[in-house]
Design an enzyme around this catalytic site. Structure first.
Site, PDB file in Angstrom:
ATOM      1  N   GLU A 126       1.124  18.718  30.026  1.00 12.34           N
ATOM      2  CA  GLU A 126       0.865  17.271  29.982  1.00 12.34           C
ATOM      3  C   GLU A 126      -0.104  16.831  31.065  1.00 12.34           C
ATOM      4  O   GLU A 126      -0.904  15.916  30.861  1.00 12.34           O
ATOM      5  CB  GLU A 126       2.181  16.489  30.081  1.00 12.34           C
ATOM      6  N   HIS A 155      -7.682  15.493  31.751  1.00 12.06           N
ATOM      7  CA  HIS A 155      -8.754  15.366  30.761  1.00 12.06           C
ATOM      8  C   HIS A 155      -9.071  13.886  30.544  1.00 12.06           C
ATOM      9  O   HIS A 155     -10.240  13.471  30.580  1.00 12.06           O
ATOM     10  CB  HIS A 155      -8.305  16.023  29.455  1.00 12.06           C
ATOM     11  N   HIS A 173      -3.573  17.309  29.773  1.00 14.49           N
ATOM     12  CA  HIS A 173      -4.001  16.145  28.994  1.00 14.49           C
ATOM     13  C   HIS A 173      -4.400  14.998  29.926  1.00 14.49           C
ATOM     14  O   HIS A 173      -5.420  14.341  29.728  1.00 14.49           O
ATOM     15  CB  HIS A 173      -2.854  15.661  28.109  1.00 14.49           C
TER      16      HIS A 173
END
Length: 634
Positions: free
Chosen positions: A426, A432, A429
């Site tokens: 996570e 990113h 993510h």
């Protein structure tokens, strides 16, 4: 209208969620409330420590601020009507796009905040109502802005090309080019209106399957390891398949697929209707096939899909070797389908606290450089993460957020290996999103779902590489290798098999051939024979597995799990072998957001998914892991 998706943990094991973890350095302080409470005691939300909860005040300091922004959106929506019939003039188009972005950004903030507050305690009526209020405003906003694309696309090709070259619209050139690319598949105003009216009908196959699968199907009771009869459910199924007792595994497996077999005609007709729907929309919108229609929005060539299947076919001998090794380690005369999730290592447990998980993840991500680690630490120190389970909290894990503030991560952390992998997944993510938002304007910051799983899986690959290199205990090493090999098996091989099943069933229907429940079962059974090889007894029951896969109602989606995993594995290999040049390319990928087509963004970073090379690189990693397992098993 841009809307940021909630990026959830990918499903890697059939019915289980892949987990992850994050890192903290040595001077992290213990939380006020430690997780030494008994397992059967779950905190109420009001008792969760501040340090272990996310700081939603960074989105809105209080309810009054949320209410004010809500009213801003309501007022802004009244201004939209002024642009109806005006979207020929560059100045008007620019003003309209600017208003669209403003509304979309504010709507995103309202929606994300309301739903994350709701996820803290789903039983709390205040935030149930706030979530519902945000959803209704989102629908209202979408409807108000929906005229923009059709009105612009009603212009002639000559007018559209002039708009693309107009200096006043330079910032929106990519938006306009994408509209032009899609124009050939846009119908007349009347036809579009008709398709919109039947939109709810197109959702019927998926809705029917969901109701049947989740509400109406009842499974029998089976005996657990203690010999007690327990009702079989979707959630318990994988727990049974992970049992060390082979009879428990076999009985659960047979009970599951016997139940689906009794409903094969209904489910078969439902899946066939979904396939027919896909082909209808492809024909109406003038695509060569349903597959090519599904790939069009990401501008993905059909060869990306077929390359994946062909390359995995070439690598199936490796999968067959893994099955032979499983058979050897389980010490069975025959390896059956219900043995796929059986543990290969005698009782072995890894207890990993949250603070230990953070430290380990941080160490594992050092190859990505100091800037990446600083962002990671910022997330740990500044309450991006809602860590532990509490009463009423949404289950699972995800990364979410809104442009203009940092991302957030929801966990339900347990002190185990799986939770450590969830955290790093996570946070992949999250970082990113953080770098995309920091380096791209709002309109072009959101990356596609095709790219979403790359950053999260890259973090997992680096964590696994770190742990395997550090491990000195053969039992621990085998445990880790099994964990990673099963990620390859379920994410690359299994999802590719699903993708091939979808391709075959759609192509047969497009040719006018039959697709009865018996046809679906034979196609699926034959694929299992091909993928698992001679050391696997492919039990006849598995022919009904197609009937329980919800992804088949979101057609041609599952291949993205396999391509994302392959791209991440390729990135990890480059980073570990090349060092800084590969890191720089990878960070460039993270900063690109949605500023270009997904394939182009990956290619610039050093991963060309239009070729089979990244998949071949992933298979080389799989081969290396397999060789390590074979050596340990000697």
């Amino acid at each position: 209208m841009r809307f940021i998706p909630l990026v959830m943990t990918g499903v890697l094991l059939a019915g289980t969620m892949l987990s992850g973890s994050a890192a903290a350095d040595s001077h992290d302080k213990p939380s006020k409330i430690t997780r030494r409470t008994p397992m059967n005691q779950v905190l109420k939300r009001k008792d969760v420590s501040t340090e272990q909860s996310w700081k939603l005040e960074d989105l809105f300091p209080n309810q009054q601020a949320w209410d004010q922004e809500y009213q801003h959106v309501k007022d802004a929506l009244k201004k939209v009507a002024a642009f109806h019939g005006k979207l020929k003039d560059p100045a008007a188009i620019k003003q309209c796009f600017e208003l669209e972005d403003s509304i979309s950004l504010q709507m995103e903030r309202l929606y994300v905040y309301a739903n994350m507050k709701h996820h803290e305690d789903t039983a709390e009526p205040t935030y149930q109502a706030l979530s519902d209020k945000a959803k209704k405003l989102s629908v209202e906003s979408g409807e108000a802005l929906s005229f923009i694309s059709p009105e612009i696309l009603s212009l002639s090709d000559e007018q559209l090309n002039k708009l693309v070259g107009d200096p006043e619209l330079t910032f929106y050139k990519r938006t306009l080019e994408e509209m032009i690319r899609e124009k050939q598949h846009i119908l007349s105003k009347q036809e579009e209106a008709l398709l919109a009216q039947v939109g709810n009908l197109s959702q019927a196959p998926g809705t029917i399957f969901s109701m049947l699968n989740n509400a109406d199907l009842k499974f029998p009771k089976v005996k657990d390891e203690q010999g007690e009869e327990v009702e079989l459910t979707h959630g318990r199924y994988i727990q049974f398949l992970e049992s060390r007792n082979r009879d428990v595994r076999k009985n659960a497996f047979q009970a599951m697929y016997d139940t689906y077999a009794k409903n094969k005609n209904t489910i078969g007709a439902t899946l066939a209707a979904n396939i027919t729907k896909n082909i209808f929309y492809a024909k109406v919108r003038k695509y060569p096939s349903a597959l090519e229609k599904s790939l069009f929005s990401d501008n993905i060539d059909k060869e990306v899909y077929t390359n994946l299947i062909d390359t995995i076919h070439e690598s199936l001998p490796l999968m067959h070797r893994y099955m032979a090794l499983r058979k050897k380690l389980l010490k069975v005369d025959e390896l059956h389908m219900y043995d796929l999730f059986a543990p290969l290592v005698d009782e072995y447990k890894m207890d990993i606290t949250y603070d230990q998980a953070k430290a380990t993840v941080k160490d594992s991500l050092k190859p990505l450089g100091q800037n990446y680690l600083q962002i990671l630490q910022e997330g740990f120190d500044n309450r991006w993460i809602d860590v532990y389970e509490n009463e009423g909290k949404r289950n699972g894990a995800y990364s979410w957020g809104a442009f203009g503030t940092h991302p957030y991560v929801l966990l339900n952390h347990k002190d185990n290996l799986n939770s450590m992998f969830t955290l790093t997944h996570e946070m992949g993510h999250a970082i990113h999103s953080y770098l995309s938002d920091a380096n791209q304007p709002y309109r072009y910051a959101q990356y596609t779902i095709f790219l979403a799983e790359v950053a999260s899986t890259l973090n997992e690959a680096l964590l696994m590489d770190y742990m395997l290199k550090k491990s000195t205990d053969p039992k621990e090493k085998m445990y880790l290798l099994t964990y990673y090999m099963d990620q390859f098996r379920t994410t690359v091989f299994r999802q590719t098999m699903f993708a091939e099943f979808e391709k075959i069933t759609h192509e047969r229907t497009e040719k006018g051939e039959s697709l009865t429940p018996q046809d679906l079962s034979k196609i699926y059974y034959d694929l299992n024979l091909k993928y698992y090889g001679k050391d696997m007894v492919v039990d006849q029951d598995i022919e009904m597995e197609w009937a329980r896969i919800p992804h088949f109602y979101n057609s041609f989606y599952v291949y993205k799990y396999a391509t994302g995993f392959s791209a991440a594995t390729s990135f990890a290999k480059q980073i570990l072998e090349e060092g800084q040049p590969a890191v720089d390319r990878y960070l460039g990928f993270l900063k690109s957001g949605g500023s270009d087509y997904s394939i182009n963004i990956l290619k610039r970073a050093g991963v060309d998914m239009s070729s089979p090379e990244p998949i071949k690189q992933a298979m080389e990693v799989f081969k290396g892991l397999l060789q390590q397992m074979e050596q340990l098993a000697q």
